[in-house]
Enzyme design. Structure first.
Site, PDB file in Angstrom:
ATOM      1  N   HIS A  26       0.809  -1.222   0.000  1.00 22.76           N
ATOM      2  CA  HIS A  26       0.000   0.000   0.000  1.00 22.76           C
ATOM      3  C   HIS A  26       0.844   1.275   0.000  1.00 22.76           C
ATOM      4  O   HIS A  26       0.306   2.360  -0.113  1.00 22.76           O
ATOM      5  CB  HIS A  26      -0.903   0.034   1.239  1.00 22.76           C
ATOM      6  CG  HIS A  26      -0.147   0.283   2.501  1.00 22.76           C
ATOM      7  ND1 HIS A  26       0.519  -0.701   3.156  1.00 22.76           N
ATOM      8  CD2 HIS A  26       0.073   1.424   3.201  1.00 22.76           C
ATOM      9  CE1 HIS A  26       1.120  -0.190   4.230  1.00 22.76           C
ATOM     10  NE2 HIS A  26       0.868   1.099   4.266  1.00 22.76           N
TER      11      HIS A  26
HETATM   12  C1  UD1 Z   1      -2.075   4.966   6.174  1.00 23.56           C
HETATM   13  C2  UD1 Z   1      -0.822   5.353   6.958  1.00 23.56           C
HETATM   14  C3  UD1 Z   1       0.231   4.269   6.848  1.00 23.56           C
HETATM   15  C4  UD1 Z   1      -0.339   2.919   7.214  1.00 23.56           C
HETATM   16  C5  UD1 Z   1      -1.578   2.640   6.381  1.00 23.56           C
HETATM   17  C6  UD1 Z   1      -2.210   1.309   6.714  1.00 23.56           C
HETATM   18  C7  UD1 Z   1      -0.304   7.762   7.083  1.00 23.56           C
HETATM   19  C8  UD1 Z   1       0.636   8.797   6.592  1.00 23.56           C
HETATM   20  N1  UD1 Z   1      -0.223   6.584   6.452  1.00 23.56           N
HETATM   21  O1  UD1 Z   1      -1.763   4.949   4.798  1.00 23.56           O
HETATM   22  O2  UD1 Z   1       1.293   4.579   7.729  1.00 23.56           O
HETATM   23  O3  UD1 Z   1       0.634   1.913   7.001  1.00 23.56           O
HETATM   24  O4  UD1 Z   1      -2.512   3.690   6.606  1.00 23.56           O
HETATM   25  O5  UD1 Z   1      -3.402   1.108   6.050  1.00 23.56           O
HETATM   26  O6  UD1 Z   1      -1.069   8.010   7.987  1.00 23.56           O
HETATM   27  N2  UD1 Z   1      -9.269   4.692   1.990  1.00 23.56           N
HETATM   28  C9  UD1 Z   1     -10.473   4.032   1.846  1.00 23.56           C
HETATM   29  N3  UD1 Z   1     -11.065   3.552   2.963  1.00 23.56           N
HETATM   30  C10 UD1 Z   1     -10.525   3.705   4.206  1.00 23.56           C
HETATM   31  C11 UD1 Z   1      -9.307   4.397   4.328  1.00 23.56           C
HETATM   32  C12 UD1 Z   1      -8.689   4.860   3.207  1.00 23.56           C
HETATM   33  O7  UD1 Z   1     -10.973   3.871   0.746  1.00 23.56           O
HETATM   34  O8  UD1 Z   1     -11.131   3.278   5.198  1.00 23.56           O
HETATM   35  C13 UD1 Z   1      -8.607   5.238   0.798  1.00 23.56           C
HETATM   36  C14 UD1 Z   1      -8.462   6.755   0.903  1.00 23.56           C
HETATM   37  O9  UD1 Z   1      -9.533   7.387   0.341  1.00 23.56           O
HETATM   38  C15 UD1 Z   1      -7.170   7.005   0.165  1.00 23.56           C
HETATM   39  C16 UD1 Z   1      -6.383   5.726   0.313  1.00 23.56           C
HETATM   40  O10 UD1 Z   1      -7.298   4.714   0.754  1.00 23.56           O
HETATM   41  O11 UD1 Z   1      -7.402   7.222  -1.202  1.00 23.56           O
HETATM   42  C17 UD1 Z   1      -5.257   5.869   1.271  1.00 23.56           C
HETATM   43  O12 UD1 Z   1      -5.687   6.239   2.589  1.00 23.56           O
HETATM   44  P1  UD1 Z   1      -4.785   7.198   3.504  1.00 23.56           P
HETATM   45  O13 UD1 Z   1      -5.479   7.438   4.780  1.00 23.56           O
HETATM   46  O14 UD1 Z   1      -4.341   8.352   2.708  1.00 23.56           O
HETATM   47  O15 UD1 Z   1      -3.443   6.440   3.823  1.00 23.56           O
HETATM   48  P2  UD1 Z   1      -2.943   4.954   3.697  1.00 23.56           P
HETATM   49  O16 UD1 Z   1      -2.269   4.780   2.376  1.00 23.56           O
HETATM   50  O17 UD1 Z   1      -4.001   3.988   4.097  1.00 23.56           O
END
Ligand code: UD1
Length: 383
Positions: free
Chosen positions: A221
């Protein structure tokens, strides 16, 4: 004493569960009362990325949910700070406890310090040395501000002392993730892998035909692996041509990665492969169960590196560096760093396939870290 603890994203939930349990245990003794408030920033909000962990790890519902959701880093951090400041003004806790290295960790530690509230950081002192990682920035800032730095291993103590942190603020307590692993191991063992697959398929009709005795697992991820086509595509081609040609590949897919596969038009190649099984993000016990019997793990997750270490699963870490060197083979762990260079990945993959499962347990990864954390906070309150 009043403590606010904060969670925001998936890897926080398994770290806070044993801490809350240890507070409840402490409150059942006659030493005194800790008033605990749980704040969820809402960075992860899907049922599968958040709610399922609260339910399966028996974390009480958050007292306050800030509902921050998705966004750029600045948006997530900024919105969290604004909302968390109001919580602090109203609740006036003695301590704010933050875990790990996600955006919530950074945002809430900065806000608490500006309100003159003491901060304890669980999982302090981890350093990848790679300042281009958002998590490394979060770790550096949080540790610089924390009043109590609770470290998972002694390498982290050395990192903090080398940065000039006062040794009186540092307490080596062990790895709280392993508290969760140990208290959920039996429940996970009872699960059936075929059922886990059937219940979590992304495409309902994609039931694997292959033997599920011999399978690999991948999770990915990190933006550094999934946000650029020139990096993601060769990894996908390696999975298709090498890993899935020999064995079943189970892939619980993170929402970020799924979106990128769609954007780069790479999803069909995976979905059409008979030996690649795309799964929804798995619950804690399901993930632990498939890790227990995996022939090999390919991952860029820090938490999985640690779990592979204790379970002994040979682990190909798709990163150039790690903030968790204690999990590497050279320190007795199960993990090998391969970055995203395909030749390196291929070579290490073949080498790891011949490695036996050898569980290893770094010092104080004993399932009792949360108790030591509560003791450390209480001790500081009584000073
Ligand atoms: C975050 C953490 C990372 C951790 C990871 C585990 C930071 C900087 N990064 O990264 O350290 O290893 O989580 O999962 O805090 N999304 C969904 N549903 C959700 C959550 C997210 O669809 O419940 C989507 C968001 O819209 C976004 C993407 O997933 O487009 C990434 O989510 P984001 O919260 O930006 O960070 P992660 O890459 O999950």
């Amino acid at each position: 004493m009043k403590i606010i603890s904060v969670v925001g994203a998936r890897p926080n939930f398994m770290k806070i569960a044993p801490f809350i349990k240890a507070i409840n245990d402490y409150n059942r003794t006659d030493h005194g009362e800790i008033h605990h408030i749980l704040v969820h920033t809402g960075q992860h909000y899907d049922d599968r990325m958040s709610k399922s962990f609260f339910e399966s790890l028996e974390i009480p519902e958050a007292d306050i949910n800030l509902g921050i959701g998705s966004g750029s880093h600045a948006e997530q951090v900024g919105k969290t700070m604004i909302a968390f400041e109001q919580v602090l003004i109203k609740e006036k806790p003695d301590w704010v406890v933050v875990v790990g290295d996600v955006n919530a960790t950074l945002a809430c530690s900065v806000t608490a310090k500006k309100e003159h509230i003491k901060v304890a950081h669980i999982e302090a002192g981890l350093r990848s040395g790679d300042i281009s990682m958002p998590e490394e920035i979060n770790r550096l800032v949080t540790d610089r501000l924390s009043d109590l730095l609770l470290t998972p291993d002694l390498i982290s103590n050395q990192n903090l002392l080398a940065e000039g942190v006062d040794s009186g603020k540092v307490e080596f307590v062990g790895n709280i993730m392993i508290d969760t692993l140990e208290s959920n191991r039996n429940k996970a063992t009872e699960l059936n892998i075929r059922d886990i697959i059937a219940n979590n398929l992304v495409k309902a009709n994609h039931v694997p035909q292959m033997d599920i005795q011999d399978y690999a697992v991948i999770t990915m991820h990190r933006p550094s692996n999934v946000d650029q086509r020139k990096i993601l595509e060769p990894i996908i081609r390696f999975l298709v041509s090498t890993v899935a040609s020999e064995r079943l590949l189970l892939w619980p897919i993170h929402p970020r990665t799924y979106k990128q596969l769609v954007a780069f038009d790479l999803l069909d190649m995976i979905e059409e492969h008979p030996n690649i099984v795309l799964l929804q993000p798995l619950g804690y016990h399901d993930m632990l169960r498939i890790n227990m019997d995996a022939k090999i793990m390919l991952t860029d997750s820090g938490g999985l590196q640690e779990e592979c270490c204790v379970l002994g699963t040979p682990c190909l870490t798709l990163r150039w560096n790690t903030e968790r060197p204690v999990t590497l083979q050279e320190h007795g762990g199960a993990s090998v760093l391969v970055g995203n260079d395909i030749d390196k990945i291929k070579h290490a993959y073949q080498q790891l396939l011949s490695v036996d499962r050898v569980p290893s347990r770094p010092q104080l990864w004993d399932g009792k870290t949360a108790e030591r954390i509560v003791d450390a906070i209480v001790k500081r309150c009584n000073l």
